[in-house]
Design a protein around this motif. Structure first.
Motif: not given
Length: 609
Positions: A319, A377-382, A384-385
Protein backbone atom coordinates in the motif's frame (compact mmCIF):
# COMPACT_ATOMS: atom_id res chain seq x y z
CA UNK A 1 -47.14 -38.24 24.43
CA UNK A 2 -44.26 -40.31 23.08
CA UNK A 3 -40.75 -38.98 22.67
CA UNK A 4 -41.10 -39.32 18.91
CA UNK A 5 -44.22 -37.16 18.92
CA UNK A 6 -42.59 -34.46 21.06
CA UNK A 7 -39.62 -34.41 18.75
CA UNK A 8 -41.70 -34.14 15.58
CA UNK A 9 -43.86 -31.33 16.97
CA UNK A 10 -40.89 -29.24 18.14
CA UNK A 11 -38.96 -29.75 14.96
CA UNK A 12 -41.90 -28.83 12.71
CA UNK A 13 -41.76 -25.27 14.01
CA UNK A 14 -38.45 -24.76 12.24
CA UNK A 15 -38.64 -27.03 9.21
CA UNK A 16 -40.52 -24.50 7.08
CA UNK A 17 -38.26 -21.61 8.01
CA UNK A 18 -34.61 -21.54 8.93
CA UNK A 19 -34.01 -25.24 8.43
CA UNK A 20 -35.28 -25.13 4.86
CA UNK A 21 -31.89 -23.79 3.79
CA UNK A 22 -30.37 -27.06 4.93
CA UNK A 23 -32.32 -29.23 2.52
CA UNK A 24 -30.81 -30.70 -0.64
CA UNK A 25 -30.93 -28.30 -3.58
CA UNK A 26 -31.43 -29.33 -7.20
CA UNK A 27 -30.13 -32.83 -6.77
CA UNK A 28 -26.95 -32.16 -4.79
CA UNK A 29 -26.60 -34.40 -1.76
CA UNK A 30 -25.85 -32.34 1.35
CA UNK A 31 -25.59 -34.10 4.71
CA UNK A 32 -26.90 -32.53 7.87
CA UNK A 33 -24.59 -31.84 10.79
CA UNK A 34 -24.99 -34.02 13.82
CA UNK A 35 -27.07 -31.45 15.70
CA UNK A 36 -29.56 -31.27 12.81
CA UNK A 37 -29.38 -34.73 11.32
CA UNK A 38 -32.59 -36.71 10.92
CA UNK A 39 -31.84 -40.39 10.88
CA UNK A 40 -35.46 -41.58 10.75
CA UNK A 41 -36.80 -43.30 7.61
CA UNK A 42 -37.23 -41.29 4.42
CA UNK A 43 -40.84 -40.48 5.19
CA UNK A 44 -39.69 -38.13 7.95
CA UNK A 45 -36.88 -36.53 5.93
CA UNK A 46 -39.14 -33.73 4.68
CA UNK A 47 -39.42 -32.43 8.21
CA UNK A 48 -35.86 -32.58 9.67
CA UNK A 49 -35.63 -32.54 13.43
CA UNK A 50 -33.46 -30.37 15.59
CA UNK A 51 -32.32 -31.92 18.83
CA UNK A 52 -31.09 -28.61 20.15
CA UNK A 53 -34.51 -27.01 19.56
CA UNK A 54 -36.42 -29.80 21.26
CA UNK A 55 -34.34 -29.26 24.33
CA UNK A 56 -36.07 -32.12 26.11
CA UNK A 57 -34.29 -35.04 24.50
CA UNK A 58 -31.49 -36.56 26.49
CA UNK A 59 -30.36 -39.07 23.84
CA UNK A 60 -31.08 -40.56 20.46
CA UNK A 61 -34.29 -42.36 19.72
CA UNK A 62 -34.36 -46.12 19.88
CA UNK A 63 -32.59 -47.52 16.86
CA UNK A 64 -31.21 -44.09 15.86
CA UNK A 65 -27.43 -43.69 15.27
CA UNK A 66 -25.80 -41.38 17.78
CA UNK A 67 -23.50 -39.67 15.26
CA UNK A 68 -23.72 -38.13 11.80
CA UNK A 69 -20.47 -39.34 10.33
CA UNK A 70 -21.18 -41.16 7.07
CA UNK A 71 -20.23 -44.79 6.75
CA UNK A 72 -17.23 -45.41 4.50
CA UNK A 73 -17.07 -48.52 2.41
CA UNK A 74 -13.91 -50.46 1.71
CA UNK A 75 -13.99 -49.51 -1.98
CA UNK A 76 -13.87 -45.82 -1.02
CA UNK A 77 -10.92 -46.41 1.28
CA UNK A 78 -9.12 -48.21 -1.54
CA UNK A 79 -9.87 -45.28 -3.84
CA UNK A 80 -8.45 -42.68 -1.47
CA UNK A 81 -5.42 -44.89 -0.83
CA UNK A 82 -4.85 -45.02 -4.58
CA UNK A 83 -5.14 -41.23 -4.81
CA UNK A 84 -2.61 -40.84 -2.00
CA UNK A 85 -0.23 -43.22 -3.77
CA UNK A 86 -0.48 -41.38 -7.10
CA UNK A 87 -0.02 -38.03 -5.34
CA UNK A 88 3.06 -39.28 -3.53
CA UNK A 89 4.57 -40.83 -6.67
CA UNK A 90 4.21 -37.58 -8.61
CA UNK A 91 5.77 -35.59 -5.80
CA UNK A 92 8.60 -38.05 -5.27
CA UNK A 93 9.33 -38.19 -8.99
CA UNK A 94 9.44 -34.38 -9.08
CA UNK A 95 11.75 -34.35 -6.07
CA UNK A 96 14.07 -36.84 -7.73
CA UNK A 97 14.13 -34.77 -10.92
CA UNK A 98 14.98 -31.47 -9.27
CA UNK A 99 17.58 -33.18 -7.10
CA UNK A 100 19.49 -34.13 -10.25
CA UNK A 101 18.76 -31.13 -12.48
CA UNK A 102 17.66 -28.01 -10.63
CA UNK A 103 20.38 -25.58 -9.45
CA UNK A 104 17.91 -24.24 -6.86
CA UNK A 105 17.90 -27.62 -5.11
CA UNK A 106 21.16 -27.07 -3.20
CA UNK A 107 21.10 -23.27 -3.41
CA UNK A 108 17.49 -22.35 -2.56
CA UNK A 109 15.85 -19.04 -3.39
CA UNK A 110 15.41 -16.15 -0.97
CA UNK A 111 12.70 -17.34 1.41
CA UNK A 112 13.71 -21.03 1.46
CA UNK A 113 17.28 -19.94 2.21
CA UNK A 114 16.01 -17.78 5.07
CA UNK A 115 14.08 -20.66 6.65
CA UNK A 116 16.89 -23.15 6.05
CA UNK A 117 19.52 -20.95 7.69
CA UNK A 118 17.20 -20.22 10.60
CA UNK A 119 16.55 -23.95 11.13
CA UNK A 120 20.29 -24.70 10.97
CA UNK A 121 20.98 -22.13 13.70
CA UNK A 122 18.31 -23.66 15.92
CA UNK A 123 19.59 -27.19 15.31
CA UNK A 124 23.11 -26.02 16.21
CA UNK A 125 21.96 -24.82 19.63
CA UNK A 126 20.74 -21.26 19.04
CA UNK A 127 17.23 -22.15 20.16
CA UNK A 128 16.21 -18.73 21.47
CA UNK A 129 17.81 -16.53 18.82
CA UNK A 130 18.09 -12.76 18.83
CA UNK A 131 15.57 -9.98 18.41
CA UNK A 132 11.89 -10.25 17.67
CA UNK A 133 10.77 -12.95 15.23
CA UNK A 134 10.72 -11.59 11.67
CA UNK A 135 8.49 -14.40 10.37
CA UNK A 136 6.27 -17.05 11.89
CA UNK A 137 8.62 -19.35 13.83
CA UNK A 138 6.78 -22.69 13.59
CA UNK A 139 8.18 -23.90 10.27
CA UNK A 140 11.89 -23.30 10.99
CA UNK A 141 11.55 -24.83 14.47
CA UNK A 142 9.93 -27.96 13.06
CA UNK A 143 12.55 -28.06 10.31
CA UNK A 144 15.27 -27.80 12.95
CA UNK A 145 13.94 -30.96 14.62
CA UNK A 146 14.52 -32.84 11.38
CA UNK A 147 17.97 -31.27 11.00
CA UNK A 148 18.86 -32.25 14.58
CA UNK A 149 18.22 -35.90 13.74
CA UNK A 150 19.35 -36.22 10.12
CA UNK A 151 21.40 -33.07 9.52
CA UNK A 152 20.53 -30.21 7.15
CA UNK A 153 19.61 -32.54 4.29
CA UNK A 154 17.80 -30.77 1.45
CA UNK A 155 16.45 -34.03 0.05
CA UNK A 156 15.01 -35.35 3.30
CA UNK A 157 13.29 -32.07 4.17
CA UNK A 158 11.64 -31.98 0.75
CA UNK A 159 10.77 -35.68 1.05
CA UNK A 160 8.64 -34.83 4.07
CA UNK A 161 7.01 -32.10 1.97
CA UNK A 162 6.05 -34.80 -0.53
CA UNK A 163 4.60 -36.99 2.20
CA UNK A 164 2.65 -34.08 3.68
CA UNK A 165 1.39 -33.07 0.24
CA UNK A 166 0.01 -36.56 -0.34
CA UNK A 167 -1.54 -36.55 3.15
CA UNK A 168 -3.27 -33.26 2.29
CA UNK A 169 -5.16 -35.17 -0.41
CA UNK A 170 -6.52 -37.49 2.29
CA UNK A 171 -7.42 -34.53 4.50
CA UNK A 172 -9.29 -32.88 1.63
CA UNK A 173 -11.23 -36.09 1.11
CA UNK A 174 -12.11 -36.34 4.79
CA UNK A 175 -13.31 -32.73 5.10
CA UNK A 176 -15.25 -32.91 1.83
CA UNK A 177 -16.73 -36.27 2.89
CA UNK A 178 -18.08 -34.56 5.98
CA UNK A 179 -19.63 -31.62 4.13
CA UNK A 180 -20.57 -33.02 0.72
CA UNK A 181 -20.69 -36.63 -0.46
CA UNK A 182 -18.46 -39.51 -1.52
CA UNK A 183 -18.12 -38.46 -5.16
CA UNK A 184 -17.26 -34.86 -4.34
CA UNK A 185 -14.71 -35.92 -1.73
CA UNK A 186 -12.87 -38.34 -4.01
CA UNK A 187 -12.87 -35.95 -6.99
CA UNK A 188 -11.55 -33.11 -4.81
CA UNK A 189 -8.73 -35.28 -3.47
CA UNK A 190 -7.84 -36.44 -7.00
CA UNK A 191 -7.81 -32.86 -8.29
CA UNK A 192 -5.35 -31.77 -5.62
CA UNK A 193 -3.18 -34.85 -6.24
CA UNK A 194 -2.44 -33.56 -9.78
CA UNK A 195 -2.48 -29.83 -8.99
CA UNK A 196 0.68 -28.43 -10.58
CA UNK A 197 1.49 -25.56 -8.23
CA UNK A 198 1.13 -27.82 -5.18
CA UNK A 199 3.72 -30.23 -6.59
CA UNK A 200 5.95 -27.30 -7.52
CA UNK A 201 5.89 -25.65 -4.08
CA UNK A 202 6.38 -28.94 -2.27
CA UNK A 203 9.81 -29.03 -3.90
CA UNK A 204 10.79 -25.91 -1.90
CA UNK A 205 11.27 -25.09 1.76
CA UNK A 206 8.25 -22.83 2.21
CA UNK A 207 5.76 -22.22 5.00
CA UNK A 208 2.89 -22.87 2.60
CA UNK A 209 3.68 -26.59 2.76
CA UNK A 210 2.91 -26.52 6.48
CA UNK A 211 -0.03 -24.15 6.19
CA UNK A 212 -1.96 -26.52 3.95
CA UNK A 213 -2.54 -29.24 6.57
CA UNK A 214 -2.89 -26.64 9.33
CA UNK A 215 -5.62 -24.76 7.43
CA UNK A 216 -7.49 -27.99 6.76
CA UNK A 217 -7.11 -28.85 10.43
CA UNK A 218 -8.69 -25.52 11.34
CA UNK A 219 -11.57 -26.19 8.93
CA UNK A 220 -12.09 -29.70 10.32
CA UNK A 221 -12.14 -28.57 13.95
CA UNK A 222 -14.52 -25.74 13.02
CA UNK A 223 -16.95 -28.27 11.58
CA UNK A 224 -16.69 -30.39 14.71
CA UNK A 225 -17.06 -27.37 17.00
CA UNK A 226 -20.26 -26.34 15.24
CA UNK A 227 -21.69 -29.84 15.50
CA UNK A 228 -20.82 -30.23 19.18
CA UNK A 229 -20.79 -26.85 20.86
CA UNK A 230 -18.76 -27.90 23.84
CA UNK A 231 -16.02 -26.03 25.69
CA UNK A 232 -13.42 -28.63 24.75
CA UNK A 233 -14.24 -28.38 21.02
CA UNK A 234 -13.92 -24.60 20.92
CA UNK A 235 -10.81 -24.63 23.06
CA UNK A 236 -9.21 -27.14 20.67
CA UNK A 237 -10.20 -24.97 17.71
CA UNK A 238 -8.56 -21.96 19.34
CA UNK A 239 -5.35 -23.88 19.93
CA UNK A 240 -5.29 -25.03 16.30
CA UNK A 241 -5.82 -21.46 15.07
CA UNK A 242 -2.99 -20.29 17.31
CA UNK A 243 -0.65 -23.02 16.09
CA UNK A 244 -1.46 -22.12 12.48
CA UNK A 245 -0.75 -18.47 13.33
CA UNK A 246 2.71 -19.45 14.55
CA UNK A 247 3.34 -20.57 10.98
CA UNK A 248 1.85 -17.44 9.44
CA UNK A 249 0.27 -14.80 11.71
CA UNK A 250 -2.51 -14.01 9.24
CA UNK A 251 -4.30 -17.14 10.50
CA UNK A 252 -5.25 -15.09 13.57
CA UNK A 253 -7.94 -13.59 11.33
CA UNK A 254 -9.79 -16.88 11.55
CA UNK A 255 -10.52 -16.36 15.26
CA UNK A 256 -13.03 -13.48 14.84
CA UNK A 257 -14.38 -15.26 11.78
CA UNK A 258 -15.00 -18.37 13.89
CA UNK A 259 -16.95 -16.28 16.40
CA UNK A 260 -19.02 -14.98 13.52
CA UNK A 261 -19.60 -18.58 12.47
CA UNK A 262 -20.80 -19.27 16.01
CA UNK A 263 -23.43 -16.53 15.75
CA UNK A 264 -24.75 -17.31 12.26
CA UNK A 265 -24.31 -21.09 12.25
CA UNK A 266 -27.07 -23.67 12.15
CA UNK A 267 -30.16 -22.30 13.91
CA UNK A 268 -31.42 -21.88 16.47
CA UNK A 269 -28.78 -19.75 18.14
CA UNK A 270 -27.92 -20.57 21.71
CA UNK A 271 -28.29 -17.92 24.34
CA UNK A 272 -25.78 -15.09 24.33
CA UNK A 273 -24.11 -16.28 27.52
CA UNK A 274 -23.24 -19.64 26.04
CA UNK A 275 -22.06 -18.06 22.78
CA UNK A 276 -19.82 -15.69 24.72
CA UNK A 277 -18.42 -18.58 26.76
CA UNK A 278 -17.54 -20.59 23.66
CA UNK A 279 -16.02 -17.52 22.00
CA UNK A 280 -13.95 -16.95 25.11
CA UNK A 281 -12.72 -20.55 24.97
CA UNK A 282 -11.68 -19.98 21.36
CA UNK A 283 -9.63 -16.89 22.14
CA UNK A 284 -8.16 -18.49 25.24
CA UNK A 285 -6.96 -21.42 23.11
CA UNK A 286 -5.39 -18.98 20.64
CA UNK A 287 -3.64 -17.16 23.48
CA UNK A 288 -2.28 -20.40 24.92
CA UNK A 289 -0.82 -21.40 21.54
CA UNK A 290 0.84 -18.08 20.67
CA UNK A 291 1.97 -17.08 24.17
CA UNK A 292 5.36 -18.85 23.93
CA UNK A 293 6.28 -16.65 20.96
CA UNK A 294 5.05 -13.51 22.72
CA UNK A 295 6.91 -14.31 25.94
CA UNK A 296 10.05 -15.17 24.00
CA UNK A 297 9.93 -11.85 22.09
CA UNK A 298 9.57 -9.93 25.35
CA UNK A 299 12.31 -11.88 27.15
CA UNK A 300 14.82 -11.57 24.29
CA UNK A 301 14.08 -8.09 22.95
CA UNK A 302 11.99 -6.44 25.65
CA UNK A 303 9.29 -6.03 23.02
CA UNK A 304 6.00 -7.93 23.61
CA UNK A 305 5.27 -8.55 19.94
CA UNK A 306 2.52 -11.14 19.58
CA UNK A 307 4.33 -13.34 17.01
CA UNK A 308 6.38 -11.44 14.42
CA UNK A 309 7.07 -7.81 13.62
CA UNK A 310 7.05 -7.64 9.82
CA UNK A 311 3.38 -6.73 9.42
CA UNK A 312 3.92 -3.00 9.07
CA UNK A 313 6.64 -3.37 6.44
CA UNK A 314 4.55 -5.81 4.43
CA UNK A 315 1.53 -3.52 4.69
CA UNK A 316 3.53 -0.62 3.29
CA UNK A 317 4.93 -2.84 0.52
CA UNK A 318 1.38 -3.50 -0.61
CA UNK A 319 0.00 0.00 0.00
CA UNK A 320 2.26 2.76 -1.31
CA UNK A 321 2.51 4.93 -4.43
CA UNK A 322 4.51 2.19 -6.23
CA UNK A 323 2.24 -0.71 -5.23
CA UNK A 324 0.99 -2.83 -8.13
CA UNK A 325 -0.88 -5.61 -6.34
CA UNK A 326 2.03 -8.05 -6.04
CA UNK A 327 5.25 -8.06 -4.04
CA UNK A 328 7.11 -4.94 -5.13
CA UNK A 329 9.88 -3.20 -3.21
CA UNK A 330 9.03 0.55 -2.96
CA UNK A 331 11.17 2.87 -5.06
CA UNK A 332 12.58 4.55 -1.95
CA UNK A 333 14.77 1.43 -1.63
CA UNK A 334 17.19 -0.27 -3.98
CA UNK A 335 15.45 -3.42 -5.24
CA UNK A 336 18.51 -5.53 -4.46
CA UNK A 337 18.82 -4.10 -0.94
CA UNK A 338 15.35 -4.91 0.38
CA UNK A 339 14.40 -8.37 -0.83
CA UNK A 340 15.76 -10.93 1.63
CA UNK A 341 13.68 -10.82 4.88
CA UNK A 342 16.67 -10.03 7.12
CA UNK A 343 18.01 -7.41 4.70
CA UNK A 344 14.55 -5.93 4.31
CA UNK A 345 14.22 -5.62 8.07
CA UNK A 346 17.61 -3.92 8.31
CA UNK A 347 17.00 -1.28 5.64
CA UNK A 348 13.43 -0.57 6.73
CA UNK A 349 14.58 -0.19 10.33
CA UNK A 350 17.42 2.13 9.35
CA UNK A 351 15.10 4.28 7.26
CA UNK A 352 12.50 4.59 10.05
CA UNK A 353 15.14 5.42 12.66
CA UNK A 354 16.64 8.08 10.39
CA UNK A 355 13.25 9.70 9.86
CA UNK A 356 12.31 9.64 13.55
CA UNK A 357 15.79 10.40 14.84
CA UNK A 358 15.95 7.68 17.48
CA UNK A 359 16.53 3.98 17.97
CA UNK A 360 13.36 1.96 17.50
CA UNK A 361 12.13 -1.38 18.74
CA UNK A 362 10.82 -3.88 16.22
CA UNK A 363 7.21 -3.07 17.10
CA UNK A 364 7.92 0.65 16.64
CA UNK A 365 9.46 0.02 13.22
CA UNK A 366 6.40 -1.97 12.22
CA UNK A 367 4.12 0.79 13.54
CA UNK A 368 6.03 3.41 11.57
CA UNK A 369 5.56 1.57 8.27
CA UNK A 370 1.96 0.73 9.08
CA UNK A 371 1.41 4.45 9.60
CA UNK A 372 3.09 5.25 6.29
CA UNK A 373 0.78 2.78 4.59
CA UNK A 374 -2.34 4.31 6.16
CA UNK A 375 -1.02 7.74 5.25
CA UNK A 376 -1.00 6.68 1.61
CA UNK A 377 -4.52 5.27 1.96
CA UNK A 378 -5.82 8.48 3.54
CA UNK A 379 -4.27 10.70 0.87
CA UNK A 380 -5.31 8.51 -2.07
CA UNK A 381 -8.62 6.79 -1.19
CA UNK A 382 -9.80 6.40 -4.78
CA UNK A 383 -6.47 5.04 -6.00
CA UNK A 384 -6.32 2.68 -3.02
CA UNK A 385 -9.80 1.29 -3.70
CA UNK A 386 -8.73 0.56 -7.27
CA UNK A 387 -5.65 -1.16 -5.88
CA UNK A 388 -7.83 -3.33 -3.62
CA UNK A 389 -9.95 -4.27 -6.61
CA UNK A 390 -6.83 -5.21 -8.57
CA UNK A 391 -5.60 -7.40 -5.71
CA UNK A 392 -8.93 -9.18 -5.55
CA UNK A 393 -8.84 -9.87 -9.27
CA UNK A 394 -5.24 -11.09 -9.03
CA UNK A 395 -6.23 -13.47 -6.25
CA UNK A 396 -8.82 -15.18 -8.47
CA UNK A 397 -6.71 -14.96 -11.62
CA UNK A 398 -5.24 -18.01 -13.34
CA UNK A 399 -1.80 -16.42 -13.59
CA UNK A 400 0.47 -17.54 -10.76
CA UNK A 401 2.10 -14.48 -9.18
CA UNK A 402 5.64 -15.42 -8.17
CA UNK A 403 8.52 -13.53 -6.60
CA UNK A 404 11.25 -16.12 -6.01
CA UNK A 405 10.81 -18.74 -8.70
CA UNK A 406 8.78 -19.10 -11.87
CA UNK A 407 6.85 -22.31 -12.54
CA UNK A 408 7.40 -22.00 -16.29
CA UNK A 409 11.20 -21.80 -15.97
CA UNK A 410 11.22 -24.69 -13.50
CA UNK A 411 9.53 -27.00 -15.99
CA UNK A 412 12.85 -27.56 -17.74
CA UNK A 413 14.16 -29.34 -14.64
CA UNK A 414 11.29 -31.80 -14.05
CA UNK A 415 9.28 -33.91 -16.48
CA UNK A 416 6.55 -34.00 -13.84
CA UNK A 417 5.98 -30.26 -14.18
CA UNK A 418 5.78 -30.68 -17.96
CA UNK A 419 2.79 -33.00 -17.62
CA UNK A 420 -0.68 -31.54 -18.32
CA UNK A 421 -1.25 -30.91 -14.62
CA UNK A 422 -4.29 -29.20 -13.18
CA UNK A 423 -4.10 -25.46 -12.55
CA UNK A 424 -6.20 -22.56 -11.33
CA UNK A 425 -7.35 -21.83 -14.88
CA UNK A 426 -9.65 -24.86 -14.54
CA UNK A 427 -10.14 -25.02 -10.77
CA UNK A 428 -11.04 -21.32 -10.37
CA UNK A 429 -14.11 -21.20 -12.65
CA UNK A 430 -15.39 -24.56 -11.39
CA UNK A 431 -14.95 -23.40 -7.78
CA UNK A 432 -17.03 -20.29 -8.49
CA UNK A 433 -19.80 -22.45 -9.91
CA UNK A 434 -19.49 -24.77 -6.91
CA UNK A 435 -19.87 -21.84 -4.54
CA UNK A 436 -23.08 -20.87 -6.33
CA UNK A 437 -24.75 -24.30 -6.50
CA UNK A 438 -23.98 -25.07 -2.84
CA UNK A 439 -24.88 -21.67 -1.44
CA UNK A 440 -28.16 -22.84 0.11
CA UNK A 441 -26.07 -24.86 2.53
CA UNK A 442 -23.94 -21.86 3.41
CA UNK A 443 -24.22 -22.26 7.17
CA UNK A 444 -22.52 -25.64 7.19
CA UNK A 445 -19.96 -24.51 4.63
CA UNK A 446 -19.00 -21.45 6.67
CA UNK A 447 -15.70 -22.99 7.87
CA UNK A 448 -14.60 -23.36 4.25
CA UNK A 449 -15.54 -19.75 3.55
CA UNK A 450 -13.45 -18.81 6.57
CA UNK A 451 -10.29 -20.48 5.25
CA UNK A 452 -10.63 -18.82 1.85
CA UNK A 453 -11.57 -15.53 3.50
CA UNK A 454 -8.40 -15.45 5.60
CA UNK A 455 -6.12 -15.82 2.60
CA UNK A 456 -8.19 -13.55 0.39
CA UNK A 457 -8.20 -10.83 3.06
CA UNK A 458 -4.46 -11.20 3.57
CA UNK A 459 -3.70 -10.80 -0.12
CA UNK A 460 -6.11 -7.88 -0.59
CA UNK A 461 -4.78 -6.00 2.45
CA UNK A 462 -1.11 -6.76 1.72
CA UNK A 463 -0.22 -8.14 -1.73
CA UNK A 464 -0.90 -11.18 -3.89
CA UNK A 465 1.52 -14.05 -4.37
CA UNK A 466 0.83 -17.55 -5.67
CA UNK A 467 2.30 -19.15 -2.56
CA UNK A 468 -0.01 -17.01 -0.40
CA UNK A 469 -3.02 -18.37 -2.30
CA UNK A 470 -1.97 -22.03 -2.38
CA UNK A 471 -3.23 -22.80 1.19
CA UNK A 472 -6.75 -21.90 -0.01
CA UNK A 473 -6.57 -24.26 -3.00
CA UNK A 474 -7.82 -27.33 -1.03
CA UNK A 475 -11.07 -25.45 -0.42
CA UNK A 476 -11.26 -24.35 -4.05
CA UNK A 477 -10.92 -27.94 -5.27
CA UNK A 478 -13.73 -29.03 -2.94
CA UNK A 479 -16.09 -26.52 -4.50
CA UNK A 480 -14.78 -27.35 -7.97
CA UNK A 481 -15.53 -31.02 -7.34
CA UNK A 482 -18.99 -30.12 -6.05
CA UNK A 483 -19.62 -28.25 -9.31
CA UNK A 484 -18.57 -31.26 -11.39
CA UNK A 485 -20.89 -33.56 -9.45
CA UNK A 486 -23.75 -31.08 -9.81
CA UNK A 487 -23.18 -30.73 -13.56
CA UNK A 488 -23.09 -34.49 -14.00
CA UNK A 489 -26.33 -35.00 -12.09
CA UNK A 490 -28.00 -32.08 -13.84
CA UNK A 491 -27.03 -33.50 -17.23
CA UNK A 492 -28.41 -36.93 -16.39
CA UNK A 493 -31.65 -35.45 -15.07
CA UNK A 494 -31.89 -32.90 -17.91
CA UNK A 495 -32.48 -30.00 -15.57
CA UNK A 496 -33.30 -26.65 -17.13
CA UNK A 497 -30.91 -24.90 -14.76
CA UNK A 498 -27.89 -26.51 -16.39
CA UNK A 499 -27.97 -23.93 -19.20
CA UNK A 500 -27.70 -21.08 -16.68
CA UNK A 501 -24.91 -22.92 -14.86
CA UNK A 502 -22.92 -23.40 -18.07
CA UNK A 503 -23.28 -19.72 -18.97
CA UNK A 504 -22.03 -18.84 -15.48
CA UNK A 505 -19.14 -21.25 -15.85
CA UNK A 506 -18.07 -19.64 -19.13
CA UNK A 507 -18.30 -16.17 -17.57
CA UNK A 508 -16.25 -17.32 -14.58
CA UNK A 509 -13.68 -18.81 -16.95
CA UNK A 510 -13.37 -15.46 -18.70
CA UNK A 511 -12.86 -13.63 -15.40
CA UNK A 512 -10.29 -16.09 -14.08
CA UNK A 513 -8.32 -16.41 -17.31
CA UNK A 514 -8.13 -12.79 -18.40
CA UNK A 515 -4.59 -11.44 -18.61
CA UNK A 516 -4.13 -8.87 -15.86
CA UNK A 517 -0.33 -8.80 -15.86
CA UNK A 518 2.30 -9.57 -18.44
CA UNK A 519 4.61 -12.22 -17.06
CA UNK A 520 8.00 -10.48 -16.91
CA UNK A 521 10.53 -13.29 -16.57
CA UNK A 522 13.60 -11.05 -16.46
CA UNK A 523 13.92 -11.51 -12.67
CA UNK A 524 13.31 -15.27 -13.00
CA UNK A 525 16.14 -15.64 -15.53
CA UNK A 526 18.33 -13.43 -13.33
CA UNK A 527 17.67 -15.60 -10.26
CA UNK A 528 18.41 -18.75 -12.25
CA UNK A 529 21.65 -17.23 -13.50
CA UNK A 530 22.65 -16.50 -9.91
CA UNK A 531 22.23 -20.16 -8.96
CA UNK A 532 24.38 -21.29 -11.88
CA UNK A 533 27.01 -18.70 -10.90
CA UNK A 534 27.06 -20.00 -7.31
CA UNK A 535 27.61 -23.47 -8.74
CA UNK A 536 30.53 -22.07 -10.81
CA UNK A 537 28.70 -22.98 -14.03
CA UNK A 538 29.44 -19.62 -15.62
CA UNK A 539 28.48 -20.54 -19.17
CA UNK A 540 24.94 -21.36 -18.10
CA UNK A 541 24.88 -18.29 -15.88
CA UNK A 542 25.90 -16.09 -18.81
CA UNK A 543 23.09 -17.54 -20.90
CA UNK A 544 20.47 -16.82 -18.21
CA UNK A 545 21.69 -13.24 -17.63
CA UNK A 546 21.50 -12.57 -21.35
CA UNK A 547 17.97 -13.94 -21.44
CA UNK A 548 17.10 -11.59 -18.57
CA UNK A 549 18.56 -8.58 -20.35
CA UNK A 550 16.80 -9.48 -23.58
CA UNK A 551 13.56 -8.84 -21.68
CA UNK A 552 14.73 -5.86 -19.59
CA UNK A 553 17.84 -4.21 -20.97
CA UNK A 554 17.84 -1.69 -18.09
CA UNK A 555 18.17 -4.36 -15.36
CA UNK A 556 21.39 -3.13 -13.78
CA UNK A 557 21.81 -6.10 -11.42
CA UNK A 558 21.73 -8.46 -14.41
CA UNK A 559 24.39 -6.34 -16.15
CA UNK A 560 26.52 -6.51 -13.00
CA UNK A 561 26.31 -10.28 -12.62
CA UNK A 562 26.77 -10.87 -16.34
CA UNK A 563 30.05 -8.97 -16.16
CA UNK A 564 31.16 -11.07 -13.17
CA UNK A 565 30.39 -14.38 -14.90
CA UNK A 566 32.02 -13.28 -18.16
CA UNK A 567 35.18 -12.40 -16.27
CA UNK A 568 35.24 -15.54 -14.12
CA UNK A 569 34.60 -17.85 -17.06
CA UNK A 570 38.15 -17.18 -18.27
CA UNK A 571 37.15 -17.32 -21.94
CA UNK A 572 35.20 -14.08 -22.41
CA UNK A 573 37.75 -11.38 -21.51
CA UNK A 574 36.79 -8.88 -24.20
CA UNK A 575 33.09 -9.34 -23.50
CA UNK A 576 33.75 -8.89 -19.78
CA UNK A 577 35.53 -5.59 -20.40
CA UNK A 578 32.64 -4.38 -22.52
CA UNK A 579 30.15 -5.48 -19.84
CA UNK A 580 32.02 -3.64 -17.08
CA UNK A 581 32.22 -0.48 -19.20
CA UNK A 582 28.49 -0.67 -19.84
CA UNK A 583 27.84 -1.11 -16.11
CA UNK A 584 30.03 1.88 -15.27
CA UNK A 585 28.13 4.06 -17.73
CA UNK A 586 24.79 2.98 -16.26
CA UNK A 587 26.07 3.64 -12.74
CA UNK A 588 27.17 7.16 -13.68
CA UNK A 589 23.89 7.87 -15.42
CA UNK A 590 21.83 6.67 -12.45
CA UNK A 591 24.18 8.12 -9.83
CA UNK A 592 24.75 4.71 -8.27
CA UNK A 593 28.30 5.03 -6.99
CA UNK A 594 28.72 1.45 -5.84
CA UNK A 595 28.31 0.16 -9.38
CA UNK A 596 30.72 2.78 -10.74
CA UNK A 597 33.36 1.90 -8.16
CA UNK A 598 32.95 -1.83 -8.74
CA UNK A 599 33.17 -1.52 -12.52
CA UNK A 600 36.29 0.64 -12.37
CA UNK A 601 37.96 -1.79 -9.96
CA UNK A 602 37.37 -4.74 -12.26
CA UNK A 603 38.44 -2.79 -15.32
CA UNK A 604 41.74 -2.00 -13.61
CA UNK A 605 42.22 -5.70 -12.79
CA UNK A 606 41.64 -6.47 -16.47
CA UNK A 607 44.12 -3.73 -17.51
CA UNK A 608 41.30 -2.01 -19.36
CA UNK A 609 41.78 1.41 -17.74
Amino acid sequence: MSRLSVRAIDASKYASGLNRSLLCWDGMRIRYPRSLMETEPKAAARNPTVEDVAGRLDGPLEGEPSGGTPSIEQSELLAIAGIWFVAFLLRFAHLWEIRNNDPFFRNPAVDPTFYHEWAVRIANGDVIGEGVFLQGPLYPYLLSLLYSVAGPDFFLSRFFNAVIGAVVCVMIWRVARELFDRRTALIAAAMYAVYGMAIFYEGSLLISNLLLPLSLGVAWLSIRALEDRSVSRWLALGVMVGVAALARPNMLLFAPFAVLILFVSTPPLRDFRQTARLGGCLFFGVAVAVSPATLRNYAVAGDPVLISASGGMNFYNGNNPDANGIHNVPSIFDRSMADHPSEQNRVYKAYAEEKLGRTLKASEVSSYWMGRGFEYVGENPGEWLQLLGLKFMLFVNAHEMWNNRSFSLSQQFSWVLRLPLLGFAVVGPLAMLGLAVTFRDWRRLFPLYGVVGVYLATCVVFFVLSRYRIPAVPVFVMFAAAALVWLYDALLERRATIAIALVGLVAAGFVVNQELRHDDLSVAYYNLGNKYRLANDHEKAIDQYRRSLAINVHYISAHNNLAISLEKSGTHRDEAIEAWRRLRAMGIQRRMGRYVERAERHLRELDAI
